[in-house]
Design a protein around this motif. Structure first.
Motif, PDB file in Angstrom:
ATOM      1  N   SER A   1       0.835  -1.196   0.000  1.00  0.00           N
ATOM      2  CA  SER A   1       0.000   0.000   0.000  1.00  0.00           C
ATOM      3  C   SER A   1       0.871   1.247   0.000  1.00  0.00           C
ATOM      4  CB  SER A   1      -0.934   0.025   1.213  1.00  0.00           C
ATOM      5  OG  SER A   1      -0.183   0.131   2.392  1.00  0.00           O
ATOM      6  N   VAL A   2       0.279   2.341  -0.451  1.00  0.00           N
ATOM      7  CA  VAL A   2       0.963   3.636  -0.484  1.00  0.00           C
ATOM      8  C   VAL A   2       0.019   4.683   0.084  1.00  0.00           C
ATOM      9  CG1 VAL A   2       1.994   5.414  -1.945  1.00  0.00           C
ATOM     10  CG2 VAL A   2       2.273   3.010  -2.537  1.00  0.00           C
ATOM     11  N   ASN A   3       0.487   5.446   1.049  1.00  0.00           N
ATOM     12  CA  ASN A   3      -0.244   6.598   1.567  1.00  0.00           C
ATOM     13  C   ASN A   3       0.553   7.841   1.222  1.00  0.00           C
ATOM     14  OD1 ASN A   3      -2.183   4.973   2.740  1.00  0.00           O
ATOM     15  ND2 ASN A   3      -1.073   4.841   4.664  1.00  0.00           N
ATOM     16  N   VAL A   4      -0.135   8.850   0.682  1.00  0.00           N
ATOM     17  CA  VAL A   4       0.527  10.066   0.230  1.00  0.00           C
ATOM     18  C   VAL A   4      -0.103  11.257   0.939  1.00  0.00           C
ATOM     19  CG1 VAL A   4       0.986  11.532  -1.763  1.00  0.00           C
ATOM     20  CG2 VAL A   4       1.052   9.067  -2.000  1.00  0.00           C
ATOM     21  N   MET A   5       0.743  12.198   1.375  1.00  0.00           N
ATOM     22  CA  MET A   5       0.231  13.413   2.007  1.00  0.00           C
ATOM     23  C   MET A   5       1.070  14.617   1.592  1.00  0.00           C
ATOM     24  SD  MET A   5       1.423  12.124   5.706  1.00  0.00           S
ATOM     25  CE  MET A   5       1.167  10.474   5.163  1.00  0.00           C
ATOM     26  N   ARG A   6       0.414  15.739   1.452  1.00  0.00           N
ATOM     27  CA  ARG A   6       1.101  16.998   1.144  1.00  0.00           C
ATOM     28  C   ARG A   6       1.397  17.702   2.450  1.00  0.00           C
ATOM     29  NH1 ARG A   6       0.314  19.422  -4.229  1.00  0.00           N
ATOM     30  NH2 ARG A   6       0.713  21.363  -3.158  1.00  0.00           N
ATOM     31  N   MET A   7       2.659  18.041   2.636  1.00  0.00           N
ATOM     32  CA  MET A   7       3.084  18.744   3.835  1.00  0.00           C
ATOM     33  C   MET A   7       3.068  20.243   3.522  1.00  0.00           C
ATOM     34  SD  MET A   7       3.463  16.035   5.509  1.00  0.00           S
ATOM     35  CE  MET A   7       4.088  16.617   7.048  1.00  0.00           C
ATOM     36  N   SER A   8       2.361  21.000   4.342  1.00  0.00           N
ATOM     37  CA  SER A   8       2.194  22.419   4.041  1.00  0.00           C
ATOM     38  C   SER A   8       3.479  23.199   4.285  1.00  0.00           C
ATOM     39  CB  SER A   8       1.065  23.013   4.882  1.00  0.00           C
ATOM     40  OG  SER A   8       1.392  22.908   6.242  1.00  0.00           O
ATOM     41  N   ARG A   9       3.528  24.397   3.711  1.00  0.00           N
ATOM     42  CA  ARG A   9       4.730  25.216   3.856  1.00  0.00           C
ATOM     43  C   ARG A   9       4.865  25.702   5.292  1.00  0.00           C
ATOM     44  NH1 ARG A   9       3.494  30.984   0.999  1.00  0.00           N
ATOM     45  NH2 ARG A   9       1.872  31.629   2.433  1.00  0.00           N
ATOM     46  N   LYS A  10       6.094  25.925   5.719  1.00  0.00           N
ATOM     47  CA  LYS A  10       6.383  26.361   7.082  1.00  0.00           C
ATOM     48  C   LYS A  10       6.923  27.788   7.065  1.00  0.00           C
ATOM     49  CE  LYS A  10       5.905  22.258   8.996  1.00  0.00           C
ATOM     50  NZ  LYS A  10       4.610  21.770   9.174  1.00  0.00           N
ATOM     51  N   ARG A  11       6.539  28.546   8.045  1.00  0.00           N
ATOM     52  CA  ARG A  11       6.964  29.933   8.149  1.00  0.00           C
ATOM     53  C   ARG A  11       8.191  30.014   9.053  1.00  0.00           C
ATOM     54  NH1 ARG A  11       2.807  34.548  10.220  1.00  0.00           N
ATOM     55  NH2 ARG A  11       4.401  36.010  10.859  1.00  0.00           N
ATOM     56  N   ARG A  12       9.239  30.707   8.605  1.00  0.00           N
ATOM     57  CA  ARG A  12      10.475  30.856   9.364  1.00  0.00           C
ATOM     58  C   ARG A  12      10.856  32.337   9.428  1.00  0.00           C
ATOM     59  NH1 ARG A  12       9.543  26.533  11.233  1.00  0.00           N
ATOM     60  NH2 ARG A  12      10.341  24.593  10.428  1.00  0.00           N
ATOM     61  N   HIS A  13      11.489  32.707  10.519  1.00  0.00           N
ATOM     62  CA  HIS A  13      11.944  34.087  10.700  1.00  0.00           C
ATOM     63  C   HIS A  13      13.462  34.121  10.654  1.00  0.00           C
ATOM     64  CE1 HIS A  13       8.092  35.869  11.919  1.00  0.00           C
ATOM     65  NE2 HIS A  13       7.851  34.691  12.481  1.00  0.00           N
TER      66      HIS A  13
END
Length: 95
Positions: free
Chosen positions: A53-65
């Motif tokens: 099986s394959v599970n796929v997920m999109r990881m959202s962008r992260k905010r950095r200072h």
């Protein structure tokens, strides 16, 4: 898209190590345009294993200072691949 362009890098964290040991699941960073069948085919050809099986997920962008400046790390896609109990991916073993 070529099969070797789909898999970008393996993900090796504490959580993915536990998944590997307990459930025979391996995590990879994959191309944003990759689909589940493409990821399955790429892993089967690259590592010579059967994929259950394959599970796929999109990881959202992260905010950095950086000082006053705000920058964003880009969005990326993660795939978790499950293999049978009698097979393993040698790339992850011994890590």
């Amino acid at each position: 898209m070529h099969l070797y362009e789909i898999l970008k890098r393996p993900l090796n964290t504490e959580k993915t190590t536990d998944l590997k040991d307990e459930l025979r699941q391996y995590a990879f960073e994959v191309d944003l345009r990759a689909t589940k069948p493409q990821v399955k085919e790429a892993v089967e050809k690259a590592f010579n294993v059967q994929v259950l099986s394959v599970n796929v997920m999109r990881m959202s962008r992260k905010r950095r200072h950086y000082g006053r400046r705000v920058v964003y790390k880009p969005t990326w896609k993660k795939a978790i691949v499950r293999v049978p109990a009698n097979q393993r991916i040698e790339l992850f073993e011994g890590v």
